[in-house]
Enzyme design. Structure first.
Site, PDB file in Angstrom:
ATOM      1  N   MET A  30       0.842  -1.198   0.000  1.00  0.00           N
ATOM      2  CA  MET A  30       0.000   0.000   0.000  1.00  0.00           C
ATOM      3  C   MET A  30       0.879   1.250   0.000  1.00  0.00           C
ATOM      4  O   MET A  30       0.408   2.352   0.300  1.00  0.00           O
ATOM      5  CB  MET A  30      -0.935   0.014   1.215  1.00  0.00           C
ATOM      6  N   GLY A  31       2.159   1.111  -0.324  1.00  0.00           N
ATOM      7  CA  GLY A  31       3.052   2.267  -0.374  1.00  0.00           C
ATOM      8  C   GLY A  31       3.506   2.694   1.010  1.00  0.00           C
ATOM      9  O   GLY A  31       3.418   1.923   1.962  1.00  0.00           O
ATOM     10  N   ALA A  32       4.002   3.942   1.103  1.00  0.00           N
ATOM     11  CA  ALA A  32       4.659   4.439   2.324  1.00  0.00           C
ATOM     12  C   ALA A  32       5.730   3.418   2.714  1.00  0.00           C
ATOM     13  O   ALA A  32       5.769   2.900   3.832  1.00  0.00           O
ATOM     14  CB  ALA A  32       3.662   4.682   3.453  1.00  0.00           C
ATOM     15  N   LEU A  33       6.584   3.157   1.757  1.00  0.00           N
ATOM     16  CA  LEU A  33       7.506   2.015   1.858  1.00  0.00           C
ATOM     17  C   LEU A  33       8.583   2.227   2.909  1.00  0.00           C
ATOM     18  O   LEU A  33       9.046   3.338   3.145  1.00  0.00           O
ATOM     19  CB  LEU A  33       8.158   1.762   0.497  1.00  0.00           C
ATOM     20  N   HIS A  34       8.961   1.116   3.534  1.00  0.00           N
ATOM     21  CA  HIS A  34      10.041   1.109   4.525  1.00  0.00           C
ATOM     22  C   HIS A  34      10.863  -0.155   4.306  1.00  0.00           C
ATOM     23  O   HIS A  34      10.592  -0.924   3.367  1.00  0.00           O
ATOM     24  CB  HIS A  34       9.453   1.185   5.940  1.00  0.00           C
ATOM     25  N   ALA A  35      11.823  -0.377   5.196  1.00  0.00           N
ATOM     26  CA  ALA A  35      12.748  -1.492   4.987  1.00  0.00           C
ATOM     27  C   ALA A  35      12.059  -2.857   5.008  1.00  0.00           C
ATOM     28  O   ALA A  35      12.581  -3.825   4.452  1.00  0.00           O
ATOM     29  CB  ALA A  35      13.856  -1.443   6.039  1.00  0.00           C
ATOM     30  N   ASP A  77       8.724   9.141  -3.269  1.00  0.00           N
ATOM     31  CA  ASP A  77       9.758   8.488  -2.475  1.00  0.00           C
ATOM     32  C   ASP A  77       9.703   6.957  -2.670  1.00  0.00           C
ATOM     33  O   ASP A  77      10.733   6.288  -2.780  1.00  0.00           O
ATOM     34  CB  ASP A  77       9.548   8.869  -0.999  1.00  0.00           C
ATOM     35  N   ASP A  78       8.489   6.417  -2.728  1.00  0.00           N
ATOM     36  CA  ASP A  78       8.328   4.968  -2.956  1.00  0.00           C
ATOM     37  C   ASP A  78       8.956   4.563  -4.295  1.00  0.00           C
ATOM     38  O   ASP A  78       9.671   3.559  -4.387  1.00  0.00           O
ATOM     39  CB  ASP A  78       6.843   4.576  -2.973  1.00  0.00           C
ATOM     40  N   GLN A  81      12.664   4.385  -4.144  1.00  0.00           N
ATOM     41  CA  GLN A  81      13.145   3.174  -3.455  1.00  0.00           C
ATOM     42  C   GLN A  81      13.027   1.942  -4.347  1.00  0.00           C
ATOM     43  O   GLN A  81      13.931   1.114  -4.401  1.00  0.00           O
ATOM     44  CB  GLN A  81      12.335   2.927  -2.182  1.00  0.00           C
ATOM     45  N   ASP A 150       2.272  -9.519   8.992  1.00  0.00           N
ATOM     46  CA  ASP A 150       0.813  -9.612   8.888  1.00  0.00           C
ATOM     47  C   ASP A 150       0.434 -11.092   8.825  1.00  0.00           C
ATOM     48  O   ASP A 150       0.029 -11.619   7.789  1.00  0.00           O
ATOM     49  CB  ASP A 150       0.331  -8.842   7.660  1.00  0.00           C
ATOM     50  N   GLN A 153      -3.030 -12.173   7.692  1.00  0.00           N
ATOM     51  CA  GLN A 153      -3.159 -11.976   6.240  1.00  0.00           C
ATOM     52  C   GLN A 153      -2.534 -13.153   5.490  1.00  0.00           C
ATOM     53  O   GLN A 153      -3.091 -13.658   4.506  1.00  0.00           O
ATOM     54  CB  GLN A 153      -2.456 -10.666   5.868  1.00  0.00           C
ATOM     55  N   LEU A 184       8.597  -2.689  11.814  1.00  0.00           N
ATOM     56  CA  LEU A 184       8.382  -1.558  10.907  1.00  0.00           C
ATOM     57  C   LEU A 184       6.957  -1.626  10.371  1.00  0.00           C
ATOM     58  O   LEU A 184       6.446  -2.704  10.072  1.00  0.00           O
ATOM     59  CB  LEU A 184       9.382  -1.596   9.754  1.00  0.00           C
ATOM     60  N   SER A 186       4.040   1.107   8.101  1.00  0.00           N
ATOM     61  CA  SER A 186       3.746   2.443   7.546  1.00  0.00           C
ATOM     62  C   SER A 186       3.030   3.281   8.591  1.00  0.00           C
ATOM     63  O   SER A 186       3.126   4.504   8.593  1.00  0.00           O
ATOM     64  CB  SER A 186       2.882   2.318   6.296  1.00  0.00           C
TER      65      SER A 186
END
Ligand code: AMP
Length: 278
Positions: A30-35, A77-78, A81, A150, A153, A184, A186
């Site tokens: 869903m984006g707002a990407l992190h490590a 930003d996504d 990356q 998750d 999920q 981590l 979002s």
């Protein structure tokens, strides 16, 4: 990296990608990407000749009073990356492209989709299963990468893949954590400095579960650690079979220990898998 906005473009790009037979990997986000997301992309990159990522904040998995409208959206930003990680194709459709007639045909995984977050967020996993089924049909991956973070999920999607005979393999990657253990997410962006500090209690409990507890003692221990920390409110602490999400009565066969905790206005989930014969 090519960015595709429509189902037709995505399908044409997929046909090109598989013109020579290669493994196609999909990383839905869903984006707002992190490590954590990046770890999935790296796993896909290591195993597949072509990697498709998707960014879609899926309205059908949010309840009416949840954070769909304020969910962080950091598209540029996504993209940077994903580009840096060597993603070949990014599927980033608009809501109208995915649901031109609104949500109509829905995928419901009974017996599993109403457990854990499915219990506290009614309908959540119908939205998740529906959008992931659509992504599988649109992208046609050989492997799809998801995070153990998750865990419910994962259980829902495993069952969906099995029940609906999707011709692909689910790959589950370990939870990536900050230096202090917090998984981590979002949604960690929502936390104030004080809440971020309070949230450390979540891994502080999950990663330090004492050996030798019964299921009831474990639940009580988690409740004590998490509900009595100032600023935290425990939504659930479940000890279940990781595939069926049914409660287990004995930890000797292994178990998924999953919690959902409200930190201020933010709901965070985390889990650990206890191995069998501890
Ligand atoms: P989301 O963007 O939150 O829908 O997450 C997209 C994918 O990234 C899902 O498969 C998540 O389970 C996975 N993911 C999210 N956070 C983490 C994390 N901390 N470690 C590993 N995978 C993660």
């Amino acid at each position: 990296m090519r960015i595709l906005r429509t189902v037709a473009e995505m399908r044409a790009a997929r046909r090109e990608a598989i013109a020579s037979p290669v493994l196609l990997g999909l990383v839905p986000t869903m984006g707002a990407l992190h490590a954590g997301h990046v770890s999935l992309v790296r796993a896909a990159r290591a195993e597949c000749a072509a990697v498709v990522a998707s960014i879609f904040v899926n309205p059908t998995q949010f309840g009416p009073n949840e954070d769909f409208s304020r969910y962080p959206r950091t598209f540029d930003d996504d993209c940077a990356q994903l580009e840096a990680e060597g993603v070949d194709l990014l599927f980033a459709p608009a809501v109208e492209e995915m649901y031109p007639r609104g949500p109509r045909t829905l995928v419901e995984v009974e017996q599993i989709g109403d457990k854990l977050d499915g219990m506290t967020r009614p309908g959540h996993f119908v939205g998740v299963a529906t959008v992931v089924a659509k992504l599988f049909h649109i992208v046609g991956p050989d492997r799809a990468y998801f995070g153990q973070k998750d865990a419910a999920q994962v259980a829902v999607l495993r069952a969906m893949v099995e029940d609906l005979n999707f011709p692909l393999e689910l790959v589950v990657c370990p939870t990536v954590r900050d230096a202090d253990g917090l998984a981590l997410s979002s949604r960690n962006r929502y936390l104030t400095a004080e809440e971020r500090e309070q949230a450390r209690a979540i891994p502080g409990a999950l990663l330090r579960i004492p050996a030798g507890l019964s299921v009831e003692q474990l639940r009580a221990w988690l409740r004590k650690r998490l509900d009595q920390t100032p600023g935290l409110r425990l939504e659930y602490a479940e000890v279940v079979d990781p595939r069926t999400l049914q409660p287990v009565t004995d930890l000797r066969g292994g178990a998924l220990v999953a919690v959902s905790v409200q930190v201020g206005r933010t709901r965070l989930i985390d889990n650990v898998l206890l191995e069998s014969e501890r």
